[in-house]
Design an enzyme around this catalytic site. Structure first.
Site, short mmCIF file in Angstrom:
data_model
loop_
_atom_site.label_atom_id
_atom_site.label_comp_id
_atom_site.label_asym_id
_atom_site.label_seq_id
_atom_site.Cartn_x
_atom_site.Cartn_y
_atom_site.Cartn_z
N GLU A 94 2.42 -2.08 15.91
CA GLU A 94 1.51 -1.48 14.92
C GLU A 94 1.83 0.00 14.71
O GLU A 94 1.95 0.47 13.57
CB GLU A 94 0.05 -1.60 15.35
CG GLU A 94 -0.51 -3.02 15.43
CD GLU A 94 -0.47 -3.76 14.10
OE1 GLU A 94 -0.32 -3.13 13.04
OE2 GLU A 94 -0.56 -5.00 14.13
N ASN B 167 3.51 1.68 11.40
CA ASN B 167 2.78 2.71 10.66
C ASN B 167 3.64 3.96 10.46
O ASN B 167 3.64 4.55 9.37
CB ASN B 167 1.49 3.10 11.39
CG ASN B 167 0.35 2.15 11.10
OD1 ASN B 167 0.48 1.24 10.28
ND2 ASN B 167 -0.77 2.34 11.76
N ARG C 27 -0.51 -4.77 2.93
CA ARG C 27 -1.02 -4.34 4.23
C ARG C 27 -2.48 -4.79 4.31
O ARG C 27 -3.16 -4.85 3.29
CB ARG C 27 -0.95 -2.82 4.40
CG ARG C 27 0.39 -2.17 4.12
CD ARG C 27 1.57 -2.86 4.71
NE ARG C 27 1.51 -3.10 6.14
CZ ARG C 27 2.44 -3.75 6.82
NH1 ARG C 27 3.49 -4.24 6.18
NH2 ARG C 27 2.32 -3.91 8.11
N1 LIG Z 1 1.81 7.32 11.11
C1 LIG Z 1 1.09 7.43 9.99
N2 LIG Z 1 1.38 8.39 9.07
C2 LIG Z 1 0.66 8.52 7.93
N3 LIG Z 1 -0.39 7.73 7.61
C3 LIG Z 1 -0.74 6.76 8.48
C4 LIG Z 1 -0.04 6.56 9.71
N4 LIG Z 1 -0.62 5.53 10.36
C5 LIG Z 1 -1.63 5.10 9.58
N5 LIG Z 1 -1.72 5.84 8.45
C6 LIG Z 1 -2.74 5.69 7.38
O1 LIG Z 1 -3.83 4.97 7.92
C7 LIG Z 1 -4.09 3.78 7.16
C8 LIG Z 1 -4.61 2.68 8.07
O2 LIG Z 1 -3.61 2.26 9.00
P1 LIG Z 1 -3.66 0.77 9.56
O3 LIG Z 1 -2.49 0.57 10.44
O4 LIG Z 1 -5.01 0.53 10.13
O5 LIG Z 1 -3.55 -0.10 8.24
P2 LIG Z 1 -2.26 -0.40 7.34
O6 LIG Z 1 -1.02 0.02 8.04
O7 LIG Z 1 -2.48 0.14 6.00
O8 LIG Z 1 -2.29 -2.01 7.27
P3 LIG Z 1 -1.81 -3.00 8.44
O9 LIG Z 1 -1.62 -2.20 9.69
O10 LIG Z 1 -2.92 -4.00 8.59
O11 LIG Z 1 -0.57 -3.62 7.95
C9 LIG Z 1 -2.78 3.47 6.48
O12 LIG Z 1 -2.96 2.69 5.29
C10 LIG Z 1 -2.24 4.86 6.18
O13 LIG Z 1 -2.84 5.40 5.03
MG LIG Z 2 -0.61 -0.48 10.02
#
Ligand SMILES: Nc1ncnc2c1ncn2[C@@H]1O[C@H](COP(=O)(O)OP(=O)(O)OP(=O)(O)O)[C@@H](O)[C@H]1O
Ligand SMILES: [Mg+2]
Lengths: 148, 117
Positions: free
Chosen positions: A48, A52, A107
């Site tokens: 995860e 991200n 996502r």
């Molecule tokens: N390393 C990062 N850098 C910049 N923004 C981030 C980062 N990690 C998370 N985010 C932001 O936080 C939001 C939520 O992250 P999360 O992992 O919960 O969901 P997602 O990645 O959008 O979907 P999923 O993990 O279910 O595929 C992301 O959509 C993004 O906007």
């Molecule tokens: Mg994610």
């Protein structure tokens, strides 16, 4: 008791490295003698966080570097996963279950919720334009200890 | 470490078996192969068999939900079979259990669809 141990991994922000990162951390953690379930949780969390960093932090660019550090201290695993990408504008919002800034990429917005659920402690340090660092901890009670 | 997608058609039901690890890197091939089979084949329903899926993260949730929506928009039904404990926990956390029925075996999953069609 495993005492103290440390590892650090730095790799290109390419999606094929997601499996590399989670398998490497899982191999490192084996010395704590985790259950299959705990190992699955750790692999999922690494996946995860690295995903991200690649998708959101670096916006899909393969030019970035993702860093994974793991520390074993007694029965506790500390994980730090960081990128030097765009950072998170609103961490409160980002941590909400089902929130995603990239719905067009299919996502589901579950990454943070999964990481928080699978770890005992979870912290986000982020700054716009400078990057994001996740610090997490998980206690791995030894299977041997359960029999005593 | 990769992912294999096995497709089989059983009357109007498409059976999709995933073997290996489903993450962001391998999600595209699942999306592409399922989409292609659903749109090209004459199948109404989908059984997604996860018996040999060794690993999945939130990228898998996204792909599964996306294909579920596609099948549903075409008037079909998508169900899951043979789910492993680790994958089950992700389904629980994300609430996917509320919209997707899960069966013990492929056979019982197919049987549930033949009642539907
Ligand atoms: N390393 C990062 N850098 C910049 N923004 C981030 C980062 N990690 C998370 N985010 C932001 O936080 C939001 C939520 O992250 P999360 O992992 O919960 O969901 P997602 O990645 O959008 O979907 P999923 O993990 O279910 O595929 C992301 O959509 C993004 O906007
Ligand atoms: Mg994610």
């Amino acid at each position: 008791m495993s005492g103290h141990n440390y590892m650090k991994l730095a790799f290109a922000s390419r999606s094929e490295n997601e499996a590399f990162a989670r398998i490497t951390v899982a191999a490192f953690v084996t010395q704590l003698d985790p259950t299959m379930e705990q190992l699955d949780e750790i692999k999922t969390v690494v996946s995860e966080a690295v995903t991200n960093a690649i998708i959101h932090g670096y916006n899909g660019s393969e030019q970035g570097t993702v860093t994974v550090e793991a520390i074993i201290d007694g029965d506790t695993l500390s994980l730090t996963i960081s990128d030097e990408g765009g950072g998170i504008e609103d961490v409160e919002l980002a941590r909400q279950p089902l929130y995603t800034s990239k719905p067009e990429l299919e996502r589901s917005g579950m990454g943070f919720t999964i990481m928080e659920n699978f770890m005992d402690a979870f912290e986000v340090e982020t700054s716009q334009g400078a990057g994001t660092k996740l610090r997490m901890k998980k206690r791995i009670e030894s299977k041997k200890a359960l029999f005593n | 470490m990769s992912l294999q997608v096995e497709l089989e058609q059983h009357r109007n039901v498409l059976i999709v078996r995933l073997r290996g690890e489903l993450d962001h890197h391998t999600a595209d091939v699942v999306r592409f192969k399922m989409e292609d089979a659903i749109l090209r084949g004459r199948c109404d329903h989908v059984v997604l068999s996860l018996k040999d899926l060794q690993f999945m993260d939130s990228s898998g949730l996204g792909v599964i939900l996306g294909r579920y929506k596609l099948v549903k928009s075409r008037g079909g039904k998508m169900v899951i079979s043979d789910i492993q404990t680790s994958v089950k926990r992700l389904f629980e956390l994300s609430g996917l259990f509320k919209i997707l029925s899960v069966y013990e075996t492929e056979r019982s999953a197919i049987a549930s669809l033949e009642v539907v069609s």
